[in-house]
Design an enzyme around this catalytic site. Sequence first.
Site, short mmCIF file in Angstrom:
data_model
loop_
_atom_site.label_atom_id
_atom_site.label_comp_id
_atom_site.label_asym_id
_atom_site.label_seq_id
_atom_site.Cartn_x
_atom_site.Cartn_y
_atom_site.Cartn_z
N ASP A 278 9.96 5.35 -9.92
CA ASP A 278 9.48 5.91 -11.18
C ASP A 278 10.16 7.24 -11.51
OD1 ASP A 278 7.86 3.78 -11.52
OD2 ASP A 278 5.96 4.84 -11.24
N LYS B 68 -0.41 -4.19 -3.48
CA LYS B 68 -1.73 -3.66 -3.12
C LYS B 68 -1.87 -2.28 -3.76
CE LYS B 68 -4.72 -2.46 0.80
NZ LYS B 68 -4.84 -1.01 0.68
N SER C 159 0.81 -1.21 0.00
CA SER C 159 0.00 0.00 0.00
C SER C 159 0.85 1.27 0.00
CB SER C 159 -0.95 -0.05 1.21
OG SER C 159 -1.92 0.95 1.15
#
Length: 561
Positions: free
Chosen positions: A305, A319, A294
């Site tokens: 990223d 998740k 999460s």
Amino acid sequence: MKRISRILLTAICIAIVSLQSAKADEQHKLQLSRQLSIFNSIVKELNLFYVDSIMPEKMIEKSISAMLRSLDPYTIYYSEEESDELKMMTTGKYAGIGSIIRYHTDKKTTVLSEPYEGMPAHKAGLQAGDLIISIDGKPVKEMSTDSVSNMLRGEPGTNLMLEIERPGKKGTMTFRIERASISLPPISYYGMLDSKTGYIILDSFTEECAKEMRKAVVDLKKQGAESFVIDLRNNGGGLLNEAVEIVNLFVPKGKTIVTTKGKIKQSNEEYVTRKEPIDEACPLAILVNGQSASASEILAGALQDLDRAVIIGSRTFGKGLVQSSRGVNGGGVLKLTTAKYYIPSGRCVQALDYSHMLEDGRSSRIPDSLTTVFHTAAGREVRDGGGIRPDLEPKTEELSTLLYYLLQDMAMFDFATEFKLKNDTIAPASEFNIDDTTYSEFCEYLKSKNFSYDLRSVKMLGDLKKMIEFEGLGNVVKEELKALEEKLNADLGLSLEHFKKDIKDLLADEIIKRYHGQKGSIVYSLREDVDIKEACRILNDGDEYRKILKPALSNKTGKQE
């Protein structure tokens, strides 16, 4: 005229689609109303005609739980009595005595595993290893730890009488303890790994954890930290906005970190960094494992990223869902999944497809072959589905069957308790080791407790033998099976010698907690942590660090730069 015709045709198509959508929505509402009516009728019929009296509250609660289980494991109803549990998950606060408890399988009662330093249990003089006999005069033998935990919790300022049995003492002891507000710190430890590398363990994303992270980073920079290792291993997540704020400590203002998309407009949000960072250039390493989920995946995934950190460890949980809480008429709270989240590259890390359940009730995992390639800011390939894949995955040994059973069994816990009774002090956590004499004593202790364990390979061999007998081949491979069985039979003495180093580490950790608490346990673990060693190596090798985050790109001539 052609242009007008195209406009009219477009308008007609939009009208048809809108009409069909409205019709489908109306049918959905009618179907929902019909099913609710059926459910209501069944409950009424049961209440009127069932042979015994029914308990509506318990029956409806089970129905709600079964209904929500068919969706996903994160959509949960908390009754009015259970709402404190949800509050603790989001704030890290509860009212109680401040101690970890566990069930003692041999004694068949709950034992205090670790009283938190400075909290009511610790102040009252309770110790790890104390067996709970009764709470306010009510015996707790064979009660579940959840039930005992509920009895220990209550309003701040209220008192309870705790009767315990302490190893090495005759009879029982009674303590009067005043409950207090317990706040579990989101950061259990931070310090310097070497003269230039700061280390922070972030355990949860509760309210204001970003402020605590900021304090830790600033403090470590004052101590000389030029790079940081942030440990998210076993961090199951928490508040999304706190994860975004922590990313903002290392990423410039104005960067989109997370986008959420759901059924209704209110679920569609974009989370952007809004402050100037503390340091947008310092080298970062993020540690993750299969229990990092999460908000942990948002933090690690966003920094990956944006090519802002090297991710080290093993693949995360996966998740990619967002939950919101809504009050329910009549009391209670419904925590339900309202959206999926997408990190800067545009990927969603959700690993399980809850919309397509398998026949046994489990959710199917999205295979790697069906995942989609996305790209980081520097052009590195990353994939959606299946969590965050680390940039580096150090080789770690799997937990042996023996070590697994030792962790589950109370023998190691009890030995540590007895060790504490015989030894007033030990060396600092950074220096403590289990010597051979202590290890021999532990091995003898295990044998005296008739400790045993079953190898998984023996169990599988048993299943194989049954299949061979079923197929009528028992006599053909009888001798071979017997020889294999003799070799596989667990010899405790040989196993204790073979896994001596690993068992010593586990035992040292349990003993250190008795003297130096959780922080001491962390300090000890840092000495042999494979992921941390790899993180320090990478952070101290600027060329390799940069190579991982910004791989060489082809120039216009097709040659590598």
